[in-house]
Design an enzyme around this catalytic site. Structure first.
Site, PDB file in Angstrom:
ATOM      1  N   ILE A 122       0.857  -1.195   0.000  1.00 35.51           N
ATOM      2  CA  ILE A 122       0.000   0.000   0.000  1.00 35.51           C
ATOM      3  C   ILE A 122       0.886   1.235   0.000  1.00 35.51           C
ATOM      4  O   ILE A 122       1.789   1.374   0.831  1.00 35.51           O
ATOM      5  CB  ILE A 122      -0.956   0.020   1.210  1.00 35.51           C
ATOM      6  CG1 ILE A 122      -1.919  -1.168   1.132  1.00 35.51           C
ATOM      7  CG2 ILE A 122      -1.736   1.338   1.254  1.00 35.51           C
ATOM      8  CD1 ILE A 122      -2.968  -1.209   2.241  1.00 35.51           C
ATOM      9  N   ASP A 151      -4.844  -4.005  18.418  1.00 33.07           N
ATOM     10  CA  ASP A 151      -3.655  -3.220  18.800  1.00 33.07           C
ATOM     11  C   ASP A 151      -3.703  -1.867  18.106  1.00 33.07           C
ATOM     12  O   ASP A 151      -2.772  -1.455  17.419  1.00 33.07           O
ATOM     13  CB  ASP A 151      -2.385  -3.975  18.384  1.00 33.07           C
ATOM     14  CG  ASP A 151      -1.128  -3.294  18.921  1.00 33.07           C
ATOM     15  OD1 ASP A 151      -1.209  -2.595  19.946  1.00 33.07           O
ATOM     16  OD2 ASP A 151      -0.063  -3.457  18.304  1.00 33.07           O
TER      17      ASP A 151
HETATM   18  P1  ADP Z   1       6.928  -5.467  12.037  1.00 33.98           P
HETATM   19  O1  ADP Z   1       6.176  -6.737  11.835  1.00 33.98           O
HETATM   20  O2  ADP Z   1       8.400  -5.644  12.051  1.00 33.98           O
HETATM   21  O3  ADP Z   1       6.416  -4.663  13.222  1.00 33.98           O
HETATM   22  P2  ADP Z   1       5.419  -3.701  10.350  1.00 33.98           P
HETATM   23  O4  ADP Z   1       4.246  -4.542  10.036  1.00 33.98           O
HETATM   24  O5  ADP Z   1       5.277  -2.636  11.374  1.00 33.98           O
HETATM   25  O6  ADP Z   1       6.673  -4.609  10.721  1.00 33.98           O
HETATM   26  O7  ADP Z   1       5.925  -3.075   8.984  1.00 33.98           O
HETATM   27  C1  ADP Z   1       7.093  -2.278   8.906  1.00 33.98           C
HETATM   28  C2  ADP Z   1       6.809  -0.991   8.168  1.00 33.98           C
HETATM   29  O8  ADP Z   1       6.459  -1.284   6.835  1.00 33.98           O
HETATM   30  C3  ADP Z   1       5.633  -0.216   8.744  1.00 33.98           C
HETATM   31  O9  ADP Z   1       6.051   0.747   9.646  1.00 33.98           O
HETATM   32  C4  ADP Z   1       4.998   0.413   7.547  1.00 33.98           C
HETATM   33  O10 ADP Z   1       5.535   1.708   7.326  1.00 33.98           O
HETATM   34  C5  ADP Z   1       5.421  -0.440   6.391  1.00 33.98           C
HETATM   35  N1  ADP Z   1       4.304  -1.289   5.921  1.00 33.98           N
HETATM   36  C6  ADP Z   1       3.608  -2.194   6.657  1.00 33.98           C
HETATM   37  N2  ADP Z   1       2.707  -2.817   5.897  1.00 33.98           N
HETATM   38  C7  ADP Z   1       2.813  -2.288   4.646  1.00 33.98           C
HETATM   39  C8  ADP Z   1       2.135  -2.520   3.400  1.00 33.98           C
HETATM   40  N3  ADP Z   1       1.184  -3.441   3.275  1.00 33.98           N
HETATM   41  N4  ADP Z   1       2.490  -1.776   2.336  1.00 33.98           N
HETATM   42  C9  ADP Z   1       3.473  -0.858   2.445  1.00 33.98           C
HETATM   43  N5  ADP Z   1       4.168  -0.606   3.573  1.00 33.98           N
HETATM   44  C10 ADP Z   1       3.840  -1.305   4.663  1.00 33.98           C
END
Ligand code: ADP
Length: 304
Positions: free
Chosen positions: A118, A197
């Site tokens: 996204i 969360d």
């Molecule tokens: P973790 O599992 O290590 O906590 P996150 O799920 O927080 O990782 O994802 C890391 C970063 O990637 C997020 O802070 C966000 O900015 C980005 N992100 C998460 N999901 C998406 C997505 N579907 N598309 C683009 N960027 C994403």
């Protein structure tokens, strides 16, 4: 994303030229992207920062972009839980969440998840739209499975390790549990799909300014306890509201779709308490006094 946690260093690399098909067999991520992902070419892989637990990369291809997280040491159950959570929210077709595509093991241990990439917008999501869409998700995600966890997970085996709540809290907490029935008088609680969360680090917006929520119940991942999503009381979704940044228009719009029930204000701190206790476990004693004062206030109010 997790609040107040030091992030692990990220290792990433950039490759602009298409990957040779020969690499297919050793990388299940590329294999999926180039088969079921319907891409014929991966044009670039770029690290994405911001997460705390996993390595995140953006894969650009001729079939669009994919968001991929990998973890070198944890098996697929963590990502399976995340995918189930995302999928359940996605299927409500209400608030935008990334569509999960594939979870699997890496060749030499560890695991990966591939999901829709996204493109985030620069503005914060509109609070009123966020409130309405979240309520629509709660309304659409009425659970017929009752309260609790829809997947078999490792909660039981790890609970004793994680929940090291000190005895003082344990005893007063139990007194509160025994006496809290009046807080739920006159309401019928129907379990619904929760993100679990919902704090500002997991709320963003896409290019069109539409709200997007990410990373369901991720605080649990830190302790490798996987609570992907809970079917629960919709009011529990506001349990992280101290760091979610919900404004007045958020709540107004939310309650237009999911009307406020009698006693909402009285129950509010109870749902905060769950997260304060969790944060006390994960991040240390900074959350201790908040938890204790909520319990004490309730015991006084309930004459318990
Ligand atoms: P973790 O599992 O290590 O906590 P996150 O799920 O927080 O990782 O994802 C890391 C970063 O990637 C997020 O802070 C966000 O900015 C980005 N992100 C998460 N999901 C998406 C997505 N579907 N598309 C683009 N960027 C994403």
């Amino acid at each position: 994303s997790l609040p107040s946690m030091p992030c692990l260093p990220r290792i990433g690399f950039t490759k602009r030229r298409p990957f040779p098909m020969a690499a297919l067999s050793d990388d299940p991520v590329q294999e999926w992207i180039l088969t079921e992902g319907k891409a014929t070419q991966i044009t670039g892989i770029r690290p994405v920062g911001g997460g705390c637990i996993n390595l995140a990369n953006r894969y650009d291809t001729d079939a669009g972009s994919f968001f991929v997280k990998t973890n070198r040491s944890i098996g697929p159950s963590m990502f399976e839980a995340e995918a189930i959570g995302l999928d359940a929210m996605y299927e409500t077709r209400t608030i935008r969440v990334p569509k999960p595509f594939k979870v699997g093991p890496l060749r030499n241990g560890g695991s990966y998840i591939i999901m829709e990439y996204i493109e985030f917008g620069s503005s914060r999501s509109n609070q009123s739209v966020l409130g309405r869409k979240l309520a629509e998700m709660h309304k659409a995600g009425k659970s017929d499975k009752g309260f609790g966890f829809p997947v078999n997970n490792t909660v039981g085996s790890r609970l004793s390790y994680t929940f090291q709540i000190k005895m003082e809290i344990l005893f007063t907490g139990q007194r509160l549990i025994k006496n809290m029935a009046p807080l739920f008088e006159d309401i019928v609680i129907e379990p619904c799909l929760l993100h679990g969360d919902l704090w500002s680090g997991n709320i963003t917006s896409d290019k069109n300014g539409e709200p997007v929520i990410l990373d369901p119940a991720c605080y649990c991942k830190l302790q490798y306890i996987f609570v992907p999503l809970t079917d629960g009381h919709n009011e529990a979704e506001f349990g992280m509201s101290w760091c979610a940044g919900f404004g007045g228009s958020f709540y107004t719009s939310y309650f237009e779709v999911m009307p406020k029930r009698p006693g909402f204000e009285k129950r509010r701190d109870l749902y905060l308490l769950y997260h304060y206790l969790n944060h006390y476990n994960l991040f240390g004693s900074g959350y201790r006094s908040s938890a204790i004062s909520i319990i004490d206030d309730y015991l006084r109010m309930l004459n318990a």
